[in-house]
Design an enzyme around this catalytic site. Structure first.
Site, PDB file in Angstrom:
ATOM      1  N   HIS A 151      -1.557  -0.860   9.237  1.00 49.31           N
ATOM      2  CA  HIS A 151      -2.595  -1.372   9.604  1.00 49.31           C
ATOM      3  C   HIS A 151      -2.752  -2.964  10.018  1.00 49.31           C
ATOM      4  O   HIS A 151      -1.832  -3.514   9.554  1.00 49.31           O
ATOM      5  CB  HIS A 151      -3.693  -0.903   8.380  1.00 49.31           C
ATOM      6  CG  HIS A 151      -3.776  -1.854   7.493  1.00 49.31           C
ATOM      7  ND1 HIS A 151      -4.181  -1.519   6.122  1.00 49.31           N
ATOM      8  CD2 HIS A 151      -3.156  -2.820   6.930  1.00 49.31           C
ATOM      9  CE1 HIS A 151      -4.001  -2.378   4.999  1.00 49.31           C
ATOM     10  NE2 HIS A 151      -3.317  -3.306   5.676  1.00 49.31           N
ATOM     11  N   ASP A 190     -10.796  -9.934   8.141  1.00 41.83           N
ATOM     12  CA  ASP A 190     -11.411  -8.652   7.403  1.00 41.83           C
ATOM     13  C   ASP A 190     -11.590  -8.983   5.577  1.00 41.83           C
ATOM     14  O   ASP A 190     -11.640 -10.121   5.359  1.00 41.83           O
ATOM     15  CB  ASP A 190     -10.102  -7.733   7.393  1.00 41.83           C
ATOM     16  CG  ASP A 190      -8.904  -7.945   6.605  1.00 41.83           C
ATOM     17  OD1 ASP A 190      -8.749  -9.319   6.038  1.00 41.83           O
ATOM     18  OD2 ASP A 190      -7.845  -7.326   6.679  1.00 41.83           O
ATOM     19  N   ASN A 205       1.075   0.965   5.895  1.00 44.26           N
ATOM     20  CA  ASN A 205       0.807   1.981   6.919  1.00 44.26           C
ATOM     21  C   ASN A 205       0.702   1.482   8.359  1.00 44.26           C
ATOM     22  O   ASN A 205       0.227   2.400   9.186  1.00 44.26           O
ATOM     23  CB  ASN A 205      -0.603   2.866   6.487  1.00 44.26           C
ATOM     24  CG  ASN A 205      -1.478   1.797   6.269  1.00 44.26           C
ATOM     25  OD1 ASN A 205      -1.333   0.690   6.533  1.00 44.26           O
ATOM     26  ND2 ASN A 205      -2.774   2.430   6.068  1.00 44.26           N
ATOM     27  N   GLU A 242      -7.316   0.798   9.807  1.00 47.50           N
ATOM     28  CA  GLU A 242      -6.342   1.845   9.149  1.00 47.50           C
ATOM     29  C   GLU A 242      -6.004   2.885   9.932  1.00 47.50           C
ATOM     30  O   GLU A 242      -6.276   2.832  11.349  1.00 47.50           O
ATOM     31  CB  GLU A 242      -7.105   2.630   8.186  1.00 47.50           C
ATOM     32  CG  GLU A 242      -7.574   1.591   6.831  1.00 47.50           C
ATOM     33  CD  GLU A 242      -6.519   1.354   5.789  1.00 47.50           C
ATOM     34  OE1 GLU A 242      -5.118   1.279   6.610  1.00 47.50           O
ATOM     35  OE2 GLU A 242      -6.665   1.105   4.795  1.00 47.50           O
TER      36      GLU A 242
HETATM   37  C1  GLP Z   1      -4.123  -6.053   3.510  1.00 40.74           C
HETATM   38  C2  GLP Z   1      -5.208  -6.829   4.425  1.00 40.74           C
HETATM   39  C3  GLP Z   1      -4.448  -7.224   5.903  1.00 40.74           C
HETATM   40  C4  GLP Z   1      -3.034  -7.528   5.422  1.00 40.74           C
HETATM   41  C5  GLP Z   1      -2.277  -6.369   5.096  1.00 40.74           C
HETATM   42  C6  GLP Z   1      -0.736  -6.843   4.483  1.00 40.74           C
HETATM   43  O1  GLP Z   1      -4.812  -4.980   2.920  1.00 40.74           O
HETATM   44  N1  GLP Z   1      -6.151  -5.845   4.974  1.00 40.74           N
HETATM   45  O2  GLP Z   1      -5.246  -8.052   6.601  1.00 40.74           O
HETATM   46  O3  GLP Z   1      -2.340  -8.382   6.502  1.00 40.74           O
HETATM   47  O4  GLP Z   1      -2.692  -5.647   4.180  1.00 40.74           O
HETATM   48  O5  GLP Z   1      -0.819  -7.319   3.227  1.00 40.74           O
HETATM   49  P1  GLP Z   1       0.368  -8.217   2.823  1.00 40.74           P
HETATM   50  O6  GLP Z   1       0.602  -9.562   3.481  1.00 40.74           O
HETATM   51  O7  GLP Z   1      -0.197  -8.531   1.371  1.00 40.74           O
HETATM   52  O8  GLP Z   1       1.491  -7.180   2.826  1.00 40.74           O
END
Ligand code: GLP
Length: 240
Positions: free
Chosen positions: A138, A67, A136, A143
């Site tokens: 995702h 992403d 959340n 989302e």
């Molecule tokens: C981000 C990314 C995701 C990621 C998630 C968790 O916004 N879009 O690809 O896996 O949120 O992130 P983190 O590992 O920093 O908690």
């Protein structure tokens, strides 16, 4: 879903990297995808070490990013492209056969969705999809409310994501959308590895793994994946 509950972040990172390596050994010309964010850093470092020490061969393997923040390219610290470049491609002493990194800075962002879908058509499906989980629920930037059948697409960032995104950046950025692999592409992976660490993830991990399968918690779709391995530290597993 298989659960591997690890004593800490370090063990989670090592186990996740070893699981990726095992999948790649079975399919050396496979397609890999890693997430950005805080959680995967240790796993990526372990993976790089295994490749550089000759334990894993990536010379026939392909890589695709999961992403990106719409508007950002690799020059912005905190972008997914920068994460991949600085933590994966630069320290690797070997090269993947092919890579595709989403360019969130493309002003014609729909072109990036087409390119991502075309890459999946050429090199997919994924052999291993490593995923983090947002606060959340995702996956990537799928989302709340994301279509379970979607391919690559752009999506408005949810208020939860907007609320926490400053942790990734050194300056305030007016970001409104993400671009992401779709849940249909993720669900076609031979193996999905969901990683999570820290007490703050415990509640959403519980909802995703034990709650109703619903588009309002995108990660809950993984309950339907035939080979999903959840590699988490004790704090993130606390409610399971
Ligand atoms: C981000 C990314 C995701 C990621 C998630 C968790 O916004 N879009 O690809 O896996 O949120 O992130 P983190 O590992 O920093 O908690």
């Amino acid at each position: 879903m298989e659960l591997i509950c690890c004593k800490d972040y370090e063990e989670m990172s090592r186990k996740a990297a070893e699981t990726v390596a095992a999948c790649l050994k079975k399919k050396p010309d496979g397609l890999l995808s890693f997430p950005g964010g805080e959680t995967p850093l240790g796993m990526v470092q372990h993976f790089v070490k295994m490749v550089n020490e000759g334990e894993v061969d990536i010379s026939r393997a392909n890589y695709v990013s999961l992403d990106e923040w719409v508007g950002l390219g690799p020059d912005t610290l905190g972008s997914c492209a920068q994460f991949n470049r600085d933590n994966l491609f630069t320290p690797l002493q070997k090269e993947f056969a092919n890579i595709h990194i989403i360019n969130g800075a493309n002003s014609q962002i729909e072109e990036e969705c087409e390119k991502l879908d075309a890459y999946f058509a050429a090199y997919g499906p994924l052999t291993v999809s490593v995923l983090g989980i947002g606060m959340n629920g995702h996956l990537g930037f799928n989302e709340e409310g994301s279509d379970f059948n979607a391919k690559a697409h752009t999506v408005p960032l949810s208020p939860v994501t907007i609320g926490i995104m400053s942790k990734y950046f050194t300056e305030e950025l007016p970001l409104t959308h993400g671009i992401t692999q779709g849940l249909a592409q993720i669900m076609q992976a031979d193996t999905v590895i969901l990683i999570a660490a820290g007490e703050k993830k415990a509640e959403i991990v519980h909802r995703a793994m034990r709650g109703e399968v619903t588009e309002s918690v995108p990660a809950s779709i993984l309950q339907r994946h035939p080979n999903c391995i959840c590699v988490m530290d004790e704090a993130a597993c606390r409610l399971l």
